[in-house]
Write an enzyme that holds these catalytic residues in place. Structure first.
Site, PDB file in Angstrom:
ATOM      1  N   ASP A  96       0.845  -1.189   0.000  1.00  0.00           N
ATOM      2  CA  ASP A  96       0.000   0.000   0.000  1.00  0.00           C
ATOM      3  C   ASP A  96       0.890   1.251   0.000  1.00  0.00           C
ATOM      4  OD1 ASP A  96      -2.361   1.656   0.502  1.00  0.00           O
ATOM      5  OD2 ASP A  96      -1.604   1.805   2.558  1.00  0.00           O
ATOM      6  N   LEU A  97       0.295   2.406  -0.318  1.00  0.00           N
ATOM      7  CA  LEU A  97       1.067   3.656  -0.335  1.00  0.00           C
ATOM      8  C   LEU A  97       0.859   4.496   0.927  1.00  0.00           C
ATOM      9  CD1 LEU A  97       0.896   4.921  -4.042  1.00  0.00           C
ATOM     10  CD2 LEU A  97       2.883   4.059  -2.794  1.00  0.00           C
ATOM     11  N   ASP A  98      -0.268   5.203   1.014  1.00  0.00           N
ATOM     12  CA  ASP A  98      -0.484   6.143   2.117  1.00  0.00           C
ATOM     13  C   ASP A  98      -0.523   5.414   3.458  1.00  0.00           C
ATOM     14  OD1 ASP A  98      -1.156   8.965   0.878  1.00  0.00           O
ATOM     15  OD2 ASP A  98      -2.117   7.464  -0.381  1.00  0.00           O
ATOM     16  N   GLY A 139      -5.250   3.000  -3.214  1.00  0.00           N
ATOM     17  CA  GLY A 139      -6.474   3.663  -3.640  1.00  0.00           C
ATOM     18  C   GLY A 139      -6.197   4.850  -4.532  1.00  0.00           C
ATOM     19  N   LYS A 153      -8.866  -4.531  -3.472  1.00  0.00           N
ATOM     20  CA  LYS A 153      -7.442  -4.857  -3.449  1.00  0.00           C
ATOM     21  C   LYS A 153      -7.225  -6.366  -3.405  1.00  0.00           C
ATOM     22  CE  LYS A 153      -5.439  -0.675  -1.391  1.00  0.00           C
ATOM     23  NZ  LYS A 153      -4.492  -0.173  -0.382  1.00  0.00           N
ATOM     24  N   ASP A 157      -1.923  -0.696   6.021  1.00  0.00           N
ATOM     25  CA  ASP A 157      -2.160  -0.011   7.290  1.00  0.00           C
ATOM     26  C   ASP A 157      -3.619   0.270   7.601  1.00  0.00           C
ATOM     27  OD1 ASP A 157      -2.274   2.149   5.232  1.00  0.00           O
ATOM     28  OD2 ASP A 157      -2.490   3.421   7.001  1.00  0.00           O
ATOM     29  N   ASN A 180      -8.969  -0.432   3.864  1.00  0.00           N
ATOM     30  CA  ASN A 180      -9.037  -0.838   2.457  1.00  0.00           C
ATOM     31  C   ASN A 180      -7.986  -1.884   2.111  1.00  0.00           C
ATOM     32  OD1 ASN A 180      -6.879   0.949   2.581  1.00  0.00           O
ATOM     33  ND2 ASN A 180      -7.325   1.911   0.619  1.00  0.00           N
TER      34      ASN A 180
END
Length: 282
Positions: A7-9, A42, A211, A234, A237
């Site tokens: 994941d990114l954020d 996302g 996802k 984290d 989602n």
């Protein structure tokens, strides 16, 4: 060979919105060992591509919470939303004066009045909700405006649905009551899938886009057994991704429901938790 979805954020990106050197180097080491490292976020496809480009990384991308699978200029799959559904979602949000973004294959479309709407809402909400600070909220608005690929429009009529396929509708608000009202209207629908990456957000996509489904499709695409699939995340989602992966690594800053599903808990995002996880848990 392993398939590692990140994941990114709140996971790979620091609070300043960059992939740190430590995280970059850890990803390259895994790639050099023959593993496939995919970004599963996302965020929009254009935004993710720019973030990877700035870090000199090349990875498969699962964008829009799994709505798009993309790698080396090849679209692996694409779950576009029906125009009628998007129109209905917009009318509901507009009636409650909510901030909305439309993720399309031509970038993220947002009304020019969007930032002013959020700032006005913030002034109205802060006197009654002390659970967050103005400084935090203003930084959140900045993060929304820093996305790569934003296209500002005067009205919904500026979206050409025949050309600009919408794959995600994103609702953002600092007003908890407004978000609760919208969720109560949206959630009974079976023609959309709702998830979130934080309490201020409602993320809406095609019912087949998640996802978890995206990660499963990517594993099949590369013929990688589920036992060799790793997920790092984290927030809520990322739950569907954790339900697919054999190795499930939650960030130190992850929400408790994700930690409960994890096989490992790594360090905080600001402590290069991804790099630590790739070194110690994979």
């Amino acid at each position: 060979m392993k398939l590692i979805a990140i994941d990114l954020d709140g996971t790979l990106l620091s609070r300043t919105g960059v992939i740190t050197k430590a995280n970059q180097e850890a990803i390259r080491r895994r790639q050099e060992q023959g593993d496939i490292v995919a970004i599963c976020s996302g965020r929009s496809i254009h935004d993710i591509e720019e973030l990877l480009k700035r870090s000199d990384l090349v990875c498969p991308i699962l964008s829009g919470n799994g709505a798009i699978g993309f790698y080396e200029n090849e679209r692996i799959y694409y779950h576009a939303m029906d125009q009628t559904v998007v129109d209905e979602l917009w009318e509901i949000a507009k009636a409650d004066d909510a901030y909305v973004e439309f993720y399309t294959n031509a970038g993220v479309k947002v009304l020019r009045s969007g930032s002013d709407l959020l700032k006005r809402e913030l002034d109205e909400v802060l006197p009654h909700d002390q659970s967050f600070t103005r400084e935090w909220a203003e930084r959140e608005i900045e993060i929304q405006n820093e996305q790569f690929g934003l296209t500002y429009m005067d009205s919904m009529a500026d979206i050409d649905f025949a050309r600009d396929e919408v794959y995600k509708v994103f609702v953002y608000s600092f007003d908890r009551r407004k978000l609760h009202r919208l969720r109560k209207i949206y959630e009974p629908r079976n023609d959309i899938l709702i998830t979130t990456a934080g309490w201020t957000k409602i993320e809406i996509g095609h019912p087949h886009a998640s996802k978890g489904a995206a990660l499963k499709q990517l594993a099949e695409h590369y013929q990688i057994p589920i036992g060799d699939v790793v997920a790092i995340g984290d927030n809520l989602n990322d739950v569907s991704m954790f339900e697919v992966a054999e190795t499930r690594i939650a960030m130190g800053n992850a929400v408790d429901p994700l930690k409960d599903l994890s096989t490992h808990i790594t360090k905080d995002v600001e402590e290069d938790g991804v790099a630590y996880a790739l070194t110690h848990y994979v």
